[in-house]
Design a protein around this motif. Sequence first.
Motif, PDB file in Angstrom:
ATOM      1  N   UNK A   1       0.775  -1.074   0.117  1.00 47.38           N
ATOM      2  CA  UNK A   1       0.023   0.022   0.078  1.00 47.38           C
ATOM      3  C   UNK A   1       0.785   1.208   0.302  1.00 47.38           C
ATOM      4  N   UNK A   2       2.158   1.244   0.328  1.00 49.26           N
ATOM      5  CA  UNK A   2       3.110   2.316   0.261  1.00 49.26           C
ATOM      6  C   UNK A   2       4.341   1.796  -0.220  1.00 49.26           C
ATOM      7  N   UNK A   3       4.593   1.354  -1.432  1.00 49.27           N
ATOM      8  CA  UNK A   3       5.796   0.958  -2.035  1.00 49.27           C
ATOM      9  C   UNK A   3       7.366   1.843  -1.597  1.00 49.27           C
ATOM     10  N   UNK A   4       6.984   2.937  -1.141  1.00 47.27           N
ATOM     11  CA  UNK A   4       8.241   3.698  -0.812  1.00 47.27           C
ATOM     12  C   UNK A   4       8.748   3.359   0.693  1.00 47.27           C
ATOM     13  N   UNK A   5       7.886   2.563   1.386  1.00 49.12           N
ATOM     14  CA  UNK A   5       8.044   1.997   2.604  1.00 49.12           C
ATOM     15  C   UNK A   5       9.290   1.002   2.708  1.00 49.12           C
TER      16      UNK A   5
END
Length: 149
Positions: free
Chosen positions: A77-81
């Motif tokens: 849900x938040x690939x940057x994580x």
Amino acid sequence: MSSTVGNDVTAEPGLDGDFAARLAEFDRDGFTVIRGALSAGEVAHYQDALDRAYLAAEATGQISAGGALHQLSAVAHCPEAAGLIDHPATFPYVWSLLGWNIHVYHSHLDVHPPLRARRPFRFEWHQDGGRQNREIETDPRPRLSVKLA
């Protein structure tokens, strides 16, 4: 290679005293604080990414406006994580505590906006793991996981 005896953890040979102190603190207290793990730029980057994930959850009606977010599968849900998984400031601790065979089996994004009204205190930290924590019949149970927050 790190060595362990019971739950006592010793640092990797050649690592600085602060690293060894953090490992000993974790072993003694069950947690440690790694101050300065993220630079100001990294904090801004991850905060922006989490804000976008939060706004997306609001936009799709997954949460109400201003509500709390508890989204499982953080990177989906938040690939940057993904950069937090093996971050060079924290991953050496995880590797030293658990060994080389490491897997992410549970992750989530959490956002808790400020409360609008005073509420009774609730302690919400808990041990993740579910079944294995109930079914392992030793005391103390072996260290199978750690949580980075």
